[in-house]
Design a protein around this motif. Sequence first.
Motif, PDB file in Angstrom:
ATOM      1  N   TYR A 309      -9.818  -5.728   0.285  1.00  0.00           N
ATOM      2  CA  TYR A 309      -9.106  -4.597   0.904  1.00  0.00           C
ATOM      3  C   TYR A 309      -8.947  -3.554  -0.191  1.00  0.00           C
ATOM      4  CZ  TYR A 309      -6.336  -2.444   4.571  1.00  0.00           C
ATOM      5  OH  TYR A 309      -5.891  -1.617   5.568  1.00  0.00           O
ATOM      6  N   TYR A 310      -9.762  -2.513  -0.160  1.00  0.00           N
ATOM      7  CA  TYR A 310      -9.870  -1.627  -1.312  1.00  0.00           C
ATOM      8  C   TYR A 310      -8.701  -0.662  -1.469  1.00  0.00           C
ATOM      9  CZ  TYR A 310     -14.679  -3.321  -1.074  1.00  0.00           C
ATOM     10  OH  TYR A 310     -15.789  -4.123  -1.033  1.00  0.00           O
ATOM     11  N   GLN A 311      -8.217  -0.082  -0.367  1.00  0.00           N
ATOM     12  CA  GLN A 311      -7.162   0.935  -0.454  1.00  0.00           C
ATOM     13  C   GLN A 311      -5.798   0.277  -0.255  1.00  0.00           C
ATOM     14  OE1 GLN A 311      -8.076   4.520   1.884  1.00  0.00           O
ATOM     15  NE2 GLN A 311     -10.206   3.840   1.990  1.00  0.00           N
ATOM     16  N   SER A 312      -5.315  -0.383  -1.279  1.00  0.00           N
ATOM     17  CA  SER A 312      -4.045  -1.105  -1.187  1.00  0.00           C
ATOM     18  C   SER A 312      -3.494  -1.344  -2.584  1.00  0.00           C
ATOM     19  CB  SER A 312      -4.255  -2.440  -0.466  1.00  0.00           C
ATOM     20  OG  SER A 312      -3.037  -3.116  -0.317  1.00  0.00           O
ATOM     21  N   CYS A 313      -2.202  -1.134  -2.761  1.00  0.00           N
ATOM     22  CA  CYS A 313      -1.598  -1.248  -4.092  1.00  0.00           C
ATOM     23  C   CYS A 313      -1.674  -2.669  -4.637  1.00  0.00           C
ATOM     24  CB  CYS A 313      -0.156  -0.761  -4.071  1.00  0.00           C
ATOM     25  SG  CYS A 313       0.964  -1.727  -3.029  1.00  0.00           S
ATOM     26  N   ALA A 326      -6.731 -13.231 -17.017  1.00  0.00           N
ATOM     27  CA  ALA A 326      -5.335 -13.511 -17.344  1.00  0.00           C
ATOM     28  C   ALA A 326      -4.775 -14.660 -16.512  1.00  0.00           C
ATOM     29  CB  ALA A 326      -4.495 -12.254 -17.147  1.00  0.00           C
ATOM     30  N   ASP A 327      -4.768 -14.516 -15.200  1.00  0.00           N
ATOM     31  CA  ASP A 327      -4.074 -15.482 -14.347  1.00  0.00           C
ATOM     32  C   ASP A 327      -4.864 -15.685 -13.055  1.00  0.00           C
ATOM     33  OD1 ASP A 327      -2.338 -17.038 -12.906  1.00  0.00           O
ATOM     34  OD2 ASP A 327      -0.695 -15.587 -12.865  1.00  0.00           O
ATOM     35  N   ASP A 328      -5.610 -16.793 -12.983  1.00  0.00           N
ATOM     36  CA  ASP A 328      -6.430 -17.080 -11.798  1.00  0.00           C
ATOM     37  C   ASP A 328      -5.585 -17.281 -10.544  1.00  0.00           C
ATOM     38  OD1 ASP A 328      -8.678 -16.908 -13.293  1.00  0.00           O
ATOM     39  OD2 ASP A 328      -9.095 -19.056 -13.381  1.00  0.00           O
ATOM     40  N   GLY A 329      -4.308 -17.621 -10.703  1.00  0.00           N
ATOM     41  CA  GLY A 329      -3.466 -17.911  -9.552  1.00  0.00           C
ATOM     42  C   GLY A 329      -2.719 -16.719  -9.004  1.00  0.00           C
ATOM     43  N   PHE A 330      -2.905 -15.532  -9.597  1.00  0.00           N
ATOM     44  CA  PHE A 330      -2.169 -14.354  -9.144  1.00  0.00           C
ATOM     45  C   PHE A 330      -2.615 -13.987  -7.730  1.00  0.00           C
ATOM     46  CE2 PHE A 330      -0.980  -9.883  -8.899  1.00  0.00           C
ATOM     47  CZ  PHE A 330       0.272  -9.895  -9.502  1.00  0.00           C
ATOM     48  N   PRO A 331      -1.666 -13.881  -6.770  1.00  0.00           N
ATOM     49  CA  PRO A 331      -2.025 -13.623  -5.366  1.00  0.00           C
ATOM     50  C   PRO A 331      -2.544 -12.204  -5.158  1.00  0.00           C
ATOM     51  CG  PRO A 331       0.355 -13.642  -5.631  1.00  0.00           C
ATOM     52  CD  PRO A 331      -0.214 -14.075  -6.940  1.00  0.00           C
ATOM     53  N   PRO A 332      -3.595 -12.035  -4.338  1.00  0.00           N
ATOM     54  CA  PRO A 332      -4.121 -10.694  -4.043  1.00  0.00           C
ATOM     55  C   PRO A 332      -3.109  -9.818  -3.315  1.00  0.00           C
ATOM     56  CG  PRO A 332      -5.717 -12.398  -3.461  1.00  0.00           C
ATOM     57  CD  PRO A 332      -4.425 -13.102  -3.744  1.00  0.00           C
ATOM     58  N   GLY A 333      -2.201 -10.433  -2.564  1.00  0.00           N
ATOM     59  CA  GLY A 333      -1.189  -9.703  -1.816  1.00  0.00           C
ATOM     60  C   GLY A 333      -0.596 -10.621  -0.756  1.00  0.00           C
ATOM     61  N   PRO A 334       0.385 -10.122  -0.004  1.00  0.00           N
ATOM     62  CA  PRO A 334       1.004  -8.806  -0.101  1.00  0.00           C
ATOM     63  C   PRO A 334       2.007  -8.735  -1.260  1.00  0.00           C
ATOM     64  CG  PRO A 334       2.077 -10.075   1.600  1.00  0.00           C
ATOM     65  CD  PRO A 334       0.947 -10.919   1.118  1.00  0.00           C
ATOM     66  N   THR A 335       2.697  -7.591  -1.386  1.00  0.00           N
ATOM     67  CA  THR A 335       3.618  -7.418  -2.506  1.00  0.00           C
ATOM     68  C   THR A 335       4.793  -8.400  -2.444  1.00  0.00           C
ATOM     69  OG1 THR A 335       4.758  -5.662  -1.271  1.00  0.00           O
ATOM     70  CG2 THR A 335       3.061  -4.997  -2.838  1.00  0.00           C
ATOM     71  N   SER A 336       5.195  -8.832  -1.247  1.00  0.00           N
ATOM     72  CA  SER A 336       6.297  -9.801  -1.147  1.00  0.00           C
ATOM     73  C   SER A 336       5.910 -11.117  -1.803  1.00  0.00           C
ATOM     74  CB  SER A 336       6.655 -10.037   0.325  1.00  0.00           C
ATOM     75  OG  SER A 336       5.526 -10.490   1.056  1.00  0.00           O
ATOM     76  N   ARG A 374      11.344  -8.138  -0.819  1.00  0.00           N
ATOM     77  CA  ARG A 374      12.240  -9.276  -1.075  1.00  0.00           C
ATOM     78  C   ARG A 374      13.525  -9.153  -0.264  1.00  0.00           C
ATOM     79  NH1 ARG A 374      14.611  -9.850  -7.056  1.00  0.00           N
ATOM     80  NH2 ARG A 374      12.398  -9.555  -7.531  1.00  0.00           N
ATOM     81  N   ASN A 375      13.988  -7.923  -0.094  1.00  0.00           N
ATOM     82  CA  ASN A 375      15.238  -7.692   0.630  1.00  0.00           C
ATOM     83  C   ASN A 375      15.023  -7.474   2.121  1.00  0.00           C
ATOM     84  OD1 ASN A 375      16.663  -7.848  -1.785  1.00  0.00           O
ATOM     85  ND2 ASN A 375      16.315  -5.687  -2.233  1.00  0.00           N
ATOM     86  N   GLY A 376      13.801  -7.705   2.613  1.00  0.00           N
ATOM     87  CA  GLY A 376      13.516  -7.590   4.029  1.00  0.00           C
ATOM     88  C   GLY A 376      13.515  -6.174   4.562  1.00  0.00           C
ATOM     89  N   LYS A 377      13.140  -5.212   3.722  1.00  0.00           N
ATOM     90  CA  LYS A 377      13.167  -3.820   4.149  1.00  0.00           C
ATOM     91  C   LYS A 377      11.756  -3.235   4.255  1.00  0.00           C
ATOM     92  CE  LYS A 377      17.709  -2.958   2.118  1.00  0.00           C
ATOM     93  NZ  LYS A 377      18.488  -2.139   1.176  1.00  0.00           N
ATOM     94  N   ILE A 382       3.579  -1.817  -5.857  1.00  0.00           N
ATOM     95  CA  ILE A 382       3.319  -2.399  -7.168  1.00  0.00           C
ATOM     96  C   ILE A 382       2.362  -1.485  -7.917  1.00  0.00           C
ATOM     97  CG2 ILE A 382       1.430  -3.838  -6.277  1.00  0.00           C
ATOM     98  CD1 ILE A 382       2.218  -5.960  -8.344  1.00  0.00           C
ATOM     99  N   VAL A 383       2.653  -1.226  -9.195  1.00  0.00           N
ATOM    100  CA  VAL A 383       1.819  -0.365 -10.035  1.00  0.00           C
ATOM    101  C   VAL A 383       1.615  -1.049 -11.382  1.00  0.00           C
ATOM    102  CG1 VAL A 383       2.599   1.757  -8.921  1.00  0.00           C
ATOM    103  CG2 VAL A 383       3.824   0.902 -10.925  1.00  0.00           C
ATOM    104  N   LEU A 384       0.648  -0.549 -12.139  1.00  0.00           N
ATOM    105  CA  LEU A 384       0.300  -1.155 -13.423  1.00  0.00           C
ATOM    106  C   LEU A 384       0.425  -0.117 -14.529  1.00  0.00           C
ATOM    107  CD1 LEU A 384      -0.747  -3.831 -14.641  1.00  0.00           C
ATOM    108  CD2 LEU A 384      -3.056  -2.941 -14.365  1.00  0.00           C
ATOM    109  N   TYR A 385       1.280  -0.410 -15.529  1.00  0.00           N
ATOM    110  CA  TYR A 385       1.382   0.464 -16.690  1.00  0.00           C
ATOM    111  C   TYR A 385       0.268   0.092 -17.669  1.00  0.00           C
ATOM    112  CZ  TYR A 385       3.046   2.654 -20.967  1.00  0.00           C
ATOM    113  OH  TYR A 385       3.133   3.398 -22.114  1.00  0.00           O
ATOM    114  N   VAL A 386      -0.583   1.061 -18.007  1.00  0.00           N
ATOM    115  CA  VAL A 386      -1.701   0.794 -18.919  1.00  0.00           C
ATOM    116  C   VAL A 386      -1.583   1.573 -20.221  1.00  0.00           C
ATOM    117  CG1 VAL A 386      -3.270   0.231 -17.033  1.00  0.00           C
ATOM    118  CG2 VAL A 386      -3.108   2.595 -17.837  1.00  0.00           C
TER     119      VAL A 386
END
Length: 453
Positions: A309-313, A326-336, A374-377, A382-386
């Motif tokens: 899914y290309y256009q997604s944070c 870095a981390d093979d287990g990092f989930p692709p998404g969603p942000t929750s 996390r708060n159900g809203k 999510i962004v990445l500082y480089v």
Amino acid sequence: MKSFLFYFLAFTLFVITSKADKQWISVDDEYNNVDEDVLDDFFNDIIKNNGYKAVTAAGNKCSNQGGTCMNPINCINGTVKPGLCPGGNDNKCCIPKTSTGNKNTGNKNTGNKNTTNNNTGNNKSDIKCINRKGKCINPINCNGTVISGLCPGGNNNKCCIPKTSIGSNNTGNSNTGNNSNKSDIKCINRKGKCMNPINCNGSVVSGLCPGGNDNKCCIGGTPSTTTTPNTPNTPNTPNTPNTPNTPNTPNTPSIPNTPSQGGNDCQNHSTIAAAAVAYAWETKNDGKSNDGTQLYREVQRAVMPNKVYYQSCDRGVATAVLWSGADDGFPPGPTSKQDSYLRETTNLWTFIGTYDENNDQLQPGDIAITTTARNGKGNGHIVLYVGNAEIRKKYPSSDAEFVSASIGDNSRSPGCGDNKGFYLGQGYHIYRYIGDYSGSLKNAYTGCASGRS
């Protein structure tokens, strides 16, 4: 109590005597918002001046400090001070910047128990900001890093630390490269060495060495280059004088011997930050309504073939985490799910703190994520500082510090943009990767697709 009864009887007397000329004074029920001196002025004016000046007593407190009583929403370029105007929360004293701290000199209120000398710039309440080599100003006018909680007042008075001051306290420190220093112990315990990451032929891990971006923990490599051992075929040249192309053949397998480049491909993705910049557009606008650069599309299909899914944070950040090894287990998404994973996987990710309070501690590769989901809203972000230095290696004229993508009305693929101040006040949390870069997806894509088109 006697004093209060006296004032009350005086006020009643005024009401009776003022009916003749139809004058009436209204006192807001929320009189508790006015300080004791304002009440004294109010009732004294009732007795001495038949009440006509009473309603302006509280307002004079504000004007004496160079301010104007108004709705605090409309106080944009000033400082809101409560307790100086009559009425409720919709009527506060707004003191313009040019007036702050200038009206109290020689004023009759000097020395009064309510006078706290809130002079911006030299106030003791600014000391936290001053100690950080900053200045309390409106964050709109800050050209450095904005830090909350160090200045008095509301959101229009924040601590602004110039870029040249950030990290300056470490200048001259002799810890860089000193393996015997106690501050290097985290890196040494990981069997690494603190050095300039440019000279590292192993895995670069942030947060384990003192100093700035030029002093990182290098694990599994040596400061010397590995290009020299890759030319062992020189003695064979005299044996094949008629085949000048033969010496060029051994150079192909030399690429995998450079782990800092992230595998046998054309792009440097040795760290999370380097991977993100490698496939990002130069600006966020370049990524609007498209699926990203050729490199981004190829890499995402390689590291998450069933989650494309290309256009997604969430994918924009996850692709860099996975491809860097870095981390093979990092989930692709969603942000929750990413938010929960970052909180729970403490052996690989450490919580730095809230973004508003710790954005001056950001290091390349750090993740900033909201807690909205996390708060159900609804969906989070999510962004990445480089860091600007990493971006300038690819785009020399850029002033951006982040790589991000987005879904929804502002749908776009990953691009470079924004600075630290852009994400203030939005509820972001900061997480930092503390593991090594030995993941199996590091070599998932080994091609040479363009990261610019």
